[in-house]
Design a protein around this motif. Structure first.
Motif, PDB file in Angstrom:
ATOM      1  N   ALA A  45       6.573  21.744  14.328  1.00  0.00           N
ATOM      2  CA  ALA A  45       7.527  22.792  14.719  1.00  0.00           C
ATOM      3  C   ALA A  45       8.951  22.248  14.665  1.00  0.00           C
ATOM      4  N   ALA A  46       9.115  20.956  14.944  1.00  0.00           N
ATOM      5  CA  ALA A  46      10.458  20.342  14.950  1.00  0.00           C
ATOM      6  C   ALA A  46      10.777  19.768  13.573  1.00  0.00           C
ATOM      7  N   PRO A  47      11.916  20.167  13.001  1.00  0.00           N
ATOM      8  CA  PRO A  47      12.296  19.596  11.695  1.00  0.00           C
ATOM      9  C   PRO A  47      12.591  18.108  11.782  1.00  0.00           C
ATOM     10  N   ASP A  48      12.914  17.651  12.985  1.00  0.00           N
ATOM     11  CA  ASP A  48      13.249  16.227  13.153  1.00  0.00           C
ATOM     12  C   ASP A  48      12.091  15.440  13.768  1.00  0.00           C
ATOM     13  N   PHE A  49      10.881  15.980  13.635  1.00  0.00           N
ATOM     14  CA  PHE A  49       9.703  15.220  14.050  1.00  0.00           C
ATOM     15  C   PHE A  49       9.475  14.069  13.071  1.00  0.00           C
ATOM     16  N   ARG A  50       9.255  12.862  13.609  1.00  0.00           N
ATOM     17  CA  ARG A  50       8.996  11.699  12.764  1.00  0.00           C
ATOM     18  C   ARG A  50       7.785  10.924  13.267  1.00  0.00           C
ATOM     19  N   ILE A  51       6.995  10.441  12.344  1.00  0.00           N
ATOM     20  CA  ILE A  51       5.896   9.544  12.670  1.00  0.00           C
ATOM     21  C   ILE A  51       6.445   8.126  12.688  1.00  0.00           C
ATOM     22  N   TYR A  52       6.362   7.477  13.825  1.00  0.00           N
ATOM     23  CA  TYR A  52       6.786   6.072  13.938  1.00  0.00           C
ATOM     24  C   TYR A  52       5.574   5.210  13.607  1.00  0.00           C
ATOM     25  N   TRP A  53       5.504   4.794  12.358  1.00  0.00           N
ATOM     26  CA  TRP A  53       4.325   4.141  11.775  1.00  0.00           C
ATOM     27  C   TRP A  53       4.562   2.633  11.804  1.00  0.00           C
ATOM     28  N   ASP A  54       4.154   2.008  12.884  1.00  0.00           N
ATOM     29  CA  ASP A  54       4.441   0.586  13.097  1.00  0.00           C
ATOM     30  C   ASP A  54       3.311  -0.243  12.490  1.00  0.00           C
ATOM     31  N   ASN A  55       3.489  -0.549  11.209  1.00  0.00           N
ATOM     32  CA  ASN A  55       2.405  -1.255  10.506  1.00  0.00           C
ATOM     33  C   ASN A  55       2.537  -2.768  10.718  1.00  0.00           C
ATOM     34  N   ALA A  56       2.403  -3.153  11.974  1.00  0.00           N
ATOM     35  CA  ALA A  56       2.675  -4.531  12.387  1.00  0.00           C
ATOM     36  C   ALA A  56       1.645  -5.521  11.866  1.00  0.00           C
ATOM     37  N   TYR A  57       0.454  -5.024  11.522  1.00  0.00           N
ATOM     38  CA  TYR A  57      -0.640  -5.943  11.163  1.00  0.00           C
ATOM     39  C   TYR A  57      -1.201  -5.650   9.779  1.00  0.00           C
ATOM     40  N   SER A  58      -0.319  -5.233   8.877  1.00  0.00           N
ATOM     41  CA  SER A  58      -0.762  -4.758   7.559  1.00  0.00           C
ATOM     42  C   SER A  58      -1.540  -5.802   6.774  1.00  0.00           C
ATOM     43  N   ILE A  59      -1.149  -7.066   6.894  1.00  0.00           N
ATOM     44  CA  ILE A  59      -1.817  -8.107   6.102  1.00  0.00           C
ATOM     45  C   ILE A  59      -2.466  -9.140   7.022  1.00  0.00           C
ATOM     46  N   HIS A  60      -2.707  -8.732   8.252  1.00  0.00           N
ATOM     47  CA  HIS A  60      -3.191  -9.668   9.267  1.00  0.00           C
ATOM     48  C   HIS A  60      -4.705  -9.547   9.420  1.00  0.00           C
ATOM     49  N   HIS A  61      -5.414  -9.872   8.331  1.00  0.00           N
ATOM     50  CA  HIS A  61      -6.874  -9.783   8.337  1.00  0.00           C
ATOM     51  C   HIS A  61      -7.478 -11.025   9.002  1.00  0.00           C
ATOM     52  N   LEU A  62      -8.701 -10.850   9.521  1.00  0.00           N
ATOM     53  CA  LEU A  62      -9.438 -12.010  10.033  1.00  0.00           C
ATOM     54  C   LEU A  62     -10.445 -12.522   9.006  1.00  0.00           C
ATOM     55  N   TYR A  63     -10.808 -11.642   8.064  1.00  0.00           N
ATOM     56  CA  TYR A  63     -11.867 -11.993   7.107  1.00  0.00           C
ATOM     57  C   TYR A  63     -11.397 -11.729   5.683  1.00  0.00           C
ATOM     58  N   ASP A  64     -11.906 -12.528   4.771  1.00  0.00           N
ATOM     59  CA  ASP A  64     -11.639 -12.290   3.367  1.00  0.00           C
ATOM     60  C   ASP A  64     -12.446 -11.101   2.850  1.00  0.00           C
ATOM     61  N   ASP A  65     -13.674 -10.998   3.347  1.00  0.00           N
ATOM     62  CA  ASP A  65     -14.603 -10.029   2.772  1.00  0.00           C
ATOM     63  C   ASP A  65     -14.709  -8.759   3.590  1.00  0.00           C
ATOM     64  N   ASN A  66     -14.342  -8.829   4.829  1.00  0.00           N
ATOM     65  CA  ASN A  66     -14.604  -7.701   5.728  1.00  0.00           C
ATOM     66  C   ASN A  66     -13.271  -7.141   6.226  1.00  0.00           C
ATOM     67  N   GLN A  67     -12.493  -6.581   5.289  1.00  0.00           N
ATOM     68  CA  GLN A  67     -11.146  -6.112   5.619  1.00  0.00           C
ATOM     69  C   GLN A  67     -11.118  -4.603   5.753  1.00  0.00           C
ATOM     70  N   ASP A  68     -10.281  -4.127   6.648  1.00  0.00           N
ATOM     71  CA  ASP A  68     -10.030  -2.694   6.736  1.00  0.00           C
ATOM     72  C   ASP A  68      -9.033  -2.296   5.662  1.00  0.00           C
ATOM     73  N   PHE A  69      -9.088  -1.046   5.260  1.00  0.00           N
ATOM     74  CA  PHE A  69      -8.150  -0.544   4.262  1.00  0.00           C
ATOM     75  C   PHE A  69      -7.441   0.695   4.801  1.00  0.00           C
ATOM     76  N   LEU A  70      -6.124   0.650   4.724  1.00  0.00           N
ATOM     77  CA  LEU A  70      -5.317   1.776   5.207  1.00  0.00           C
ATOM     78  C   LEU A  70      -4.605   2.401   4.020  1.00  0.00           C
ATOM     79  N   ILE A  71      -4.738   3.713   3.841  1.00  0.00           N
ATOM     80  CA  ILE A  71      -4.012   4.304   2.713  1.00  0.00           C
ATOM     81  C   ILE A  71      -2.521   4.443   3.053  1.00  0.00           C
ATOM     82  N   GLU A  72      -1.704   4.428   2.017  1.00  0.00           N
ATOM     83  CA  GLU A  72      -0.252   4.362   2.157  1.00  0.00           C
ATOM     84  C   GLU A  72       0.302   5.744   2.513  1.00  0.00           C
ATOM     85  N   ILE A  73       1.006   5.827   3.626  1.00  0.00           N
ATOM     86  CA  ILE A  73       1.372   7.166   4.140  1.00  0.00           C
ATOM     87  C   ILE A  73       2.630   7.753   3.508  1.00  0.00           C
ATOM     88  N   LEU A  74       3.549   6.907   3.067  1.00  0.00           N
ATOM     89  CA  LEU A  74       4.793   7.461   2.529  1.00  0.00           C
ATOM     90  C   LEU A  74       4.512   8.308   1.285  1.00  0.00           C
TER      91      LEU A  74
END
Lengths: 426, 426
Positions: A209-238
């Motif tokens: 409803a608000a034209p100035d609504f913004r998603i604050y997408w804090d991708n602080a852990y984008s490459i912070h995996h614990l495993y080589d093989d068992n990684q989560d995947f996030l699609i790119e929002i922009l």
């Protein structure tokens, strides 16, 4: 293993007496352990020590020939935009490079929205009411920013797929006073949840409803995996937002705080050109430019996205045993007892623990008395108020494995003790 | 030497024709010179290159044992507070260390005053009118901050002793909407004036109508002398304010931008404990902390105030010939002509030139067309409006001496030409 809730009062009392004895033993050891903040350990920081000399005796011009030792280049040197663009999965022209802290950029973004508004819209300080949606549990420092500016915070439950999007869609489309939502979309703080593809697509297709609504997408852990093989995947929002006709709806934040040095990294915002122009309008009043030498230092050390990934694998090698040890301890000691649930993240910095209702504060208090500092109970909720008093954030990164083993043992002991006491109260 | 104003029209026309010819010659050379911004030259930056390796293979703990590579220590490591405290002539406990830019701290301070007010007073955004006093000529980036926040700016003339204190005292005591004054008290931008002892004492004894009136004391050039023997002396205002019963009336800003590397230095605020607590209240929401490695880098390189002074003498050796060359050129070429006045500073980064009324814009335009970029005429006044169109800021630091010689020659030529044209108009 018998569930605590199925025990008789006698059984609970016997258990309590045994636990009390163990707890007193532990207290007597006078330990001092810390599982409270998501700080890298010293051996992780050692990984980046090469950065401390990468600029010695080197040419300190960036690739456009600008001397990085002098004033100029307000929004980042090109090679830093490329590096953090790659990390953020956007083009360099969609990046502004900032100083040492993405939290500071988020604060400034809210501050600017208060005094000057978002892309020509009414400054929030002139509105009767401004609200933010807060997926819970979430990051305490996000909530503190919105609280500081008197913004009303509305809890949105986290599901295994991300925030409850039915609720987000309904609220955002109905209420024009909702101006933002705090998101940690990958390996979320504190649960380690990564938003599903459907969740991201629903975010991109919001009809606020608000034209100035913004998603604050804090991708602080984008490459912070614990495993080589068992990684989560996030699609790119922009890109998703652009495709959905909402190109300006998201601000993506990132930083190298937990890649190089916390407090001495570089931060970035990824957003549409229109949003970045809005950012640049205040930046050109606020600063002559951020620390370009530190930008150059990062680029020369990491070189490119491959270099970042290689570096993060070294972090993972150090972090993985710690996460596994905490999770193993929780499973071994609490599995089947019905007194707690916990997440098993594939990355990030935290494990989220949910106790029986009404026990979190008691657990954290007991742990503290036994020498183990946890993040304060309630901290993962706006205003520090966890309605169920059950969520506790566990940060396994900073202690050594040996310290962590001890701390985890004490933690599960405190969980058991607080749970027994709760059941005996009832 | 005959004054231009005493020349006949014929003499002026003859002169104009000669100047026109010279000007066309110069233009034909297609030069590209810059006397616009107060940027150190490359050889000055070379002086600090040792900083780029001072942290290599070193222990990166600060003196309290905190690992500077990690999160923590919001308001600065003790040794950095001591170093910038010495530079600011205050105790370390009166110092907060910030990031890379004191301008950014000033911006944030005004921003915070807008949204949250000063030490419990009404936020400025809730007031009908907020005003700042602006000694003129002054620093364009100060004025841009107050303009950005919609704060009304009132010009106060600069005298050889500092701002016109009769006017400051009257306005500040009568008008509660006046919340601040921008000051560069030592080697002022652009005139190079140092406020006299009486001026500082009158500042300290102000009786402002507004309880939240603050002096923005931007001591950007505190140790930036050009001479060993011919230095200006500024008395310390924080102690003066305290002695006068106004302990909270001043914020002192400083940075190492023109000591080490512009954009990669460290900044600081010196103020009373009450003011610093006010600063810390928002800092703890805004950031986890500034770049401690850069703080450590500065301390390890400069060591102490003696180290800073020794370093600044090297800067002076490089800057002095440039200042003297510009002043010599002005005196040789314009002395006695009655078409301009200029300052001869003992430090700082600028020389201020005042042309005949109504000539500054024309001079800067002519210089630009001949390949010499000057700071825009009017930039030294709020809203970019110089009522007399006469002040021009000369920044001699960045070009080489050879370039500067050429640029100064072109500048005086443009002054002569614009003055002749002005006189012929009349």
């Amino acid at each position: 293993m018998k569930k605590y809730s199925e025990m008789s009062t006698e059984e609970l009392l016997a258990l309590k007496s045994e636990l009390d004895r163990k707890y007193e033993e532990v207290k007597a050891q006078g330990l001092s352990l810390d599982m409270s903040r998501g700080k890298p350990a010293a051996d992780q920081l050692d990984l980046s020590m090469g950065m401390m000399k990468v600029l010695a005796d080197a040419d300190l011009k960036c690739e456009t020939g600008v001397d990085c030792r002098n004033y100029g280049v307000m929004d980042g040197i090109p090679e830093a935009k490329r590096l953090l663009g790659a990390m953020s999965e956007v083009e360099p022209e969609n990046i502004i490079i900032y100083g040492n802290s993405s939290l500071n950029v988020m604060f400034d973004t809210v501050a600017r929205s208060m005094t000057h508004g978002v892309m020509g819209n009414t400054p929030w300080c002139k509105l009767d009411k401004v609200k933010f949606l807060c997926p819970v549990p979430g990051y305490d420092r996000h909530f503190r920013i919105t609280e500081y500016f008197g913004i009303e915070m509305i809890n949105v439950p986290m599901l295994p797929t991300g925030p409850d999007m039915d609720m987000v869609e309904k609220l955002v489309s109905e209420d024009a006073s909702i101006k933002g939502i705090w998101c940690v979309p990958k390996y979320s703080n504190p649960q380690g949840i990564t938003y599903s593809e459907e969740t991201v697509k629903r975010f991109a297709r919001l009809k606020p409803a608000a034209p100035d609504f913004r998603i604050y997408w804090d991708n602080a852990y984008s490459i912070h995996h614990l495993y080589d093989d068992n990684q989560d995947f996030l699609i790119e929002i922009l890109g998703e937002c652009e495709a959905a006709g909402n190109p300006d709806m998201v601000y993506k934040f990132t930083s190298t705080s937990k890649v190089s040095f916390p407090g001495s990294g570089i931060a970035a915002v990824a957003a549409s050109k229109a949003n970045l122009d809005d950012f640049r309008r205040y930046m050109q009043v606020q600063t002559i430019g951020h620390d370009k030498l530190n930008q150059l230092r990062h680029v020369r050390f990491f070189k490119d996205l491959d270099g970042l990934h290689e570096h993060m694998r070294k972090h993972a090698d150090l972090l993985r045993p710690k996460f596994e040890m905490v999770v193993d301890t929780l499973e071994r000691e609490l599995g089947g007892l019905g007194i707690g649930e916990w997440t098993k993240p594939h990355g990030g910095y935290f494990i989220s623990f949910d106790s029986m209702e009404g026990c979190a504060k008691a657990i954290v208090k007991k742990a503290k008395e036994a020498g183990v500092v946890m993040t304060g109970a309630g901290a993962t909720f706006p205003y520090g108020k966890d309605p169920k008093d059950s969520n506790i954030r566990i940060a396994p990164s900073f202690p050594t494995v040996e310290e962590l083993e001890k701390a985890a043992e004490i933690f599960v002991l405190c969980v058991k003790l607080a749970s027994v006491e709760k059941l005996l109260e009832a």
